[in-house]
Design a protein around this motif. Structure first.
Motif, PDB file in Angstrom:
ATOM      1  N   PRO A 123       0.836  -1.202   0.000  1.00  0.00           N
ATOM      2  CA  PRO A 123       0.000   0.000   0.000  1.00  0.00           C
ATOM      3  C   PRO A 123       0.874   1.256   0.000  1.00  0.00           C
ATOM      4  CG  PRO A 123      -0.830  -1.589   1.583  1.00  0.00           C
ATOM      5  CD  PRO A 123       0.504  -2.101   1.125  1.00  0.00           C
ATOM      6  N   THR A 124       0.454   2.259  -0.775  1.00  0.00           N
ATOM      7  CA  THR A 124       1.333   3.404  -1.019  1.00  0.00           C
ATOM      8  C   THR A 124       0.580   4.722  -0.948  1.00  0.00           C
ATOM      9  OG1 THR A 124       2.699   2.037  -2.478  1.00  0.00           O
ATOM     10  CG2 THR A 124       2.947   4.423  -2.679  1.00  0.00           C
ATOM     11  N   LEU A 210      -9.474   1.585   2.095  1.00  0.00           N
ATOM     12  CA  LEU A 210      -9.043   1.149   0.767  1.00  0.00           C
ATOM     13  C   LEU A 210      -7.562   1.429   0.553  1.00  0.00           C
ATOM     14  CD1 LEU A 210     -12.125   2.376  -1.299  1.00  0.00           C
ATOM     15  CD2 LEU A 210     -11.494   0.001  -0.837  1.00  0.00           C
ATOM     16  N   SER A 211      -7.070   2.547   1.101  1.00  0.00           N
ATOM     17  CA  SER A 211      -5.646   2.856   1.001  1.00  0.00           C
ATOM     18  C   SER A 211      -4.822   1.794   1.718  1.00  0.00           C
ATOM     19  CB  SER A 211      -5.375   4.241   1.594  1.00  0.00           C
ATOM     20  OG  SER A 211      -3.991   4.511   1.623  1.00  0.00           O
ATOM     21  N   ARG A 212      -5.276   1.359   2.894  1.00  0.00           N
ATOM     22  CA  ARG A 212      -4.540   0.329   3.640  1.00  0.00           C
ATOM     23  C   ARG A 212      -4.518  -1.004   2.901  1.00  0.00           C
ATOM     24  NH1 ARG A 212      -7.306   2.858   8.002  1.00  0.00           N
ATOM     25  NH2 ARG A 212      -8.853   1.176   8.057  1.00  0.00           N
ATOM     26  N   HIS A 217      -4.595   5.332  -4.113  1.00  0.00           N
ATOM     27  CA  HIS A 217      -3.486   6.119  -3.575  1.00  0.00           C
ATOM     28  C   HIS A 217      -4.000   7.473  -3.096  1.00  0.00           C
ATOM     29  CE1 HIS A 217      -0.675   3.204  -4.840  1.00  0.00           C
ATOM     30  NE2 HIS A 217      -0.562   3.564  -6.103  1.00  0.00           N
ATOM     31  N   ALA A 218      -3.774   7.766  -1.834  1.00  0.00           N
ATOM     32  CA  ALA A 218      -4.020   9.112  -1.334  1.00  0.00           C
ATOM     33  C   ALA A 218      -2.820   9.983  -1.685  1.00  0.00           C
ATOM     34  CB  ALA A 218      -4.234   9.089   0.174  1.00  0.00           C
ATOM     35  N   VAL A 219      -3.084  11.229  -2.053  1.00  0.00           N
ATOM     36  CA  VAL A 219      -2.017  12.147  -2.466  1.00  0.00           C
ATOM     37  C   VAL A 219      -1.961  13.325  -1.498  1.00  0.00           C
ATOM     38  CG1 VAL A 219      -1.131  13.630  -4.303  1.00  0.00           C
ATOM     39  CG2 VAL A 219      -2.324  11.507  -4.877  1.00  0.00           C
TER      40      VAL A 219
END
Length: 644
Positions: A123-124, A210-212, A217-219
């Motif tokens: 995850p990124t 969902l990011s985990r 990708h959260a920015v």
């Protein structure tokens, strides 16, 4: 219960990831002052060479706390020549921050790293750095990165981009977040359909989940130099990335991702633990753990044990190598970067320092197993490399850390050999020409592509002692490091078809008894005779390429590819850009990279990845062999001190 997050920071070289590491450590209170890459005062670039050149060469681990979460931060190299260090880090991460420059945007190595993260399932979170630099774009189009078509969700926006006063204003773009989340979360979609709206808190929680899982990708953004946006990133890490899990009472499972030498020359292994507990005085294989340090909140602290989820420095594992599993293996090997396809010969400037050079290179190979070290009886050593910068680093390291000045010969492309047929040979005790107390018969057969070297018995297992059988097998593998043209032989099966030996008399050993040395010295003669009858073909490495350039430069790009023996397989126009996919010999990649800016006004981006080996076209390159060549019988027998 305290949680742990093993975090990697990855980026194209000069995107500012080491500066971001410093700023995070300072913001979390782990260091009193922010170090500078230019001044050589950073915490994670500990090598003198790293500080002097301003680049990261070896992965380093730092630690800080965010609330009840301990973050073990692994700062990885950004230069493509040190991609092996990145590969090792990927296998031990829970999550990652991918740093993108707001000035240069997404670059070739950024895309390589992003796709590697995707394939590894890490995850990124994306951090857009350098918003304070001249030329920074507030509207950096991350969708253009085409990182496996994952959706990006900005958690804020840059204000005053391109000025020293640039800031990062946190905030959720509700419509964009809803579109991204609804594609993966049916409950959120159902709520929106039913009510026409989704509460921001509910939407943020779904986005974080969902990011985990690595599904989007959260920015975030800001500046590692001024600190803008860094506090927001720091606070978001435990929310957007998963913590380590694992049962400390379960079976031991860990992986070595780094090996260093301590002040007294002892091996120190950096280990990520997924399960179980590793204690001082535990036995791991044939070794016993003599000391354990756990990376915890800013420092490596001596502990009696390390638990699942932690990163530990372990003493006492004398036989351990990078990539080794401690206890049960964890998952699969996952994504792997291209193997090195370049080779250079390194020579000690002073002939009297050959032994010291070999010892130093052997130690470096322990730290980096992808440095394919091939020692030469004449005093030279061949190294497998990714690029010229890596060669410079090896030379500087040998001079500064080991006191050995060296020179390098011209870098060449590394080839391999594969058998093309079946060949057999045998040497029997007492027969003319065999001066050894051993009988060895071997058959060489072609194997499937990618199978490496396999050894199997074609005799009754009890007809040869275990020690002699091991002597033959080990010698087979070592001898195939040089084939008929001098290159490593791969993708073959070697079968032991005959054996014989003189057992010791009942009252003990005699000079007429066979020894393992007899088998070790006879096996190369038999093996190379069998290989000569089988025949080999020499193959060169071939890379796939993806070239993204302005569409109006295609007329200049295609002739350039043709000159470098590259074969375009598809050409797709996407708006004002054109993407060419194809194949190119590894030997031509460096020239292609050099000429691409001129053909594309500096706007072309070239990605490449090792694909396969193919038969060499034209003159077959040969590699200089070591002394004691078993292809020349009389010379070989003289070199091992036996006359036929």
């Amino acid at each position: 219960m305290a949680r742990t997050l093993n975090l990697g920071i990855l980026a194209h070289v000069d995107a500012g990831k080491t500066s971001l590491t410093e700023r995070l450590l300072h913001a979390a209170g782990a260091i009193d002052a922010v170090g500078s890459v230019d001044a050589g005062s950073t915490q994670t670039d500990t090598l003198d060479l790293e500080r002097r050149r301003g680049i990261t060469i070896r992965s380093a681990v730092a630690s800080f706390a965010v609330g009840d979460v301990t973050v073990n931060l692994i700062d990885t190299p950004g230069h493509p020549d040190f991609v092996a260090e990145v590969e090792r880090a990927l296998g031990v991460l829970d999550g990652a921050v991918l740093v993108v420059s707001a000035v240069e945007g997404v670059q070739a190595q950024t895309r390589v790293l992003a796709r590697a993260l995707r394939r590894s399932g890490v995850p990124t979170v994306v951090f857009v750095n350098k918003v304070d630099r001249a030329g920074a774009r507030a509207d950096l189009a991350l969708d253009d990165a085409a990182l496996d078509d994952l959706p990006f969700v900005p958690l804020g926006a840059a204000e005053g981009a391109g000025t020293r006063a640039a800031t990062w204003r946190a905030g959720l773009d509700g419509d964009r977040a809803l579109d991204a989340v609804a594609d993966h979360d049916d409950a959120v979609l159902a709520e929106y359909v039913r009510t026409g709206a989704v509460d921001e808190g509910r939407l943020r929680a779904a986005l974080a989940a969902l990011s985990r899982r690595g599904l989007l990708h959260a920015v975030l953004g800001g500046s590692a130099v001024t600190g803008a946006g860094v506090d927001d990133l720091l606070a978001a890490l435990p929310e957007l990335l998963p913590s380590a899990d694992g049962d400390p009472d379960g079976p031991l499972s860990g992986r070595v991702f780094k090996v260093e030498r301590g002040p007294a020359g002892e091996r120190v292994a950096s280990v990520r633990l997924w399960s179980g507990t590793l204690r001082e005085r535990d036995r791991v294989g044939d070794d016993k753990v003599t000391a354990v340090r756990v990376v915890h909140r800013g420092a490596a602290v001596e502990r009696a044990e390390a638990h699942a989820g932690q990163v530990a420095q372990v003493w006492g594992l004398a036989g351990v190598r990078v990539g080794d599993d401690l206890g049960a293996p964890h998952g699969t090997d996952g994504f792997r970067f291209s193997p090195p396809v370049l080779e250079t010969v390194v020579v000690a400037d002073e002939p009297g320092e050959r032994a010291a050079l070999h010892a130093a290179l052997t130690q470096l190979a322990e730290q980096d197993p992808l440095i394919g070290l091939r020692l030469d009886d004449a005093g030279d050593a061949a190294l497998s490399l990714y690029g010229e910068v890596q060669k410079e680093v090896v030379g500087a390291t040998l001079a500064e850390e080991f006191g050995v000045a060296v020179s390098f010969r011209e870098t060449t492309t590394f080839h391999v050999e594969r058998p093309v047929g079946v060949g057999e040979a045998a040497e029997r005790m007492g027969a003319d020409g065999n001066p050894f107390n051993a009988t060895v018969g071997l058959r060489v057969e072609p194997g499937p592509e990618g199978s490496g070297v396999r050894f199997r018995l074609g005799i009754e297992p009890g007809s040869l002692t275990l020690a002699f059988r091991r002597a033959v097998e080990e010698t087979v593998v070592a001898t195939l490091g040089q084939g008929l043209a001098g290159w490593q032989v791969t993708d073959c099966t070697v079968v032991l078809t005959e054996s014989g030996y003189v057992p010791p008399p009942p009252y003990g050993w005699s000079i007429w008894s066979s020894s393992a040395s007899d088998f070790r010295r006879l096996t190369p003669l038999v093996l190379m005779a069998a290989l000569r009858r089988a025949g080999t073909t020499v193959l060169e490495p071939l890379h796939t390429l993806t070239l993204d350039a302005p569409a109006d430069t295609l007329a200049a790009v295609l002739p350039l590819l043709a000159r470098e023996d590259a074969v375009p397989l598809s050409t797709v126009t996407r708006g004002r850009r054109v993407v060419v996919e194809g194949e190119v010999p590894a030997a031509h990649l460096h020239r292609l990279h050099q000429q691409l800016p001129g053909a594309t006004r500096g706007e072309g981006v070239l990605e490449s990845r090792f694909a396969r080996y193919r038969p060499v076209r034209g003159e077959v390159p040969r590699r200089r062999r070591r002394d004691g060549d078993p292809l020349h019988r009389e010379e070989y027998l003289r070199s091992v001190g036996r006359q036929a």
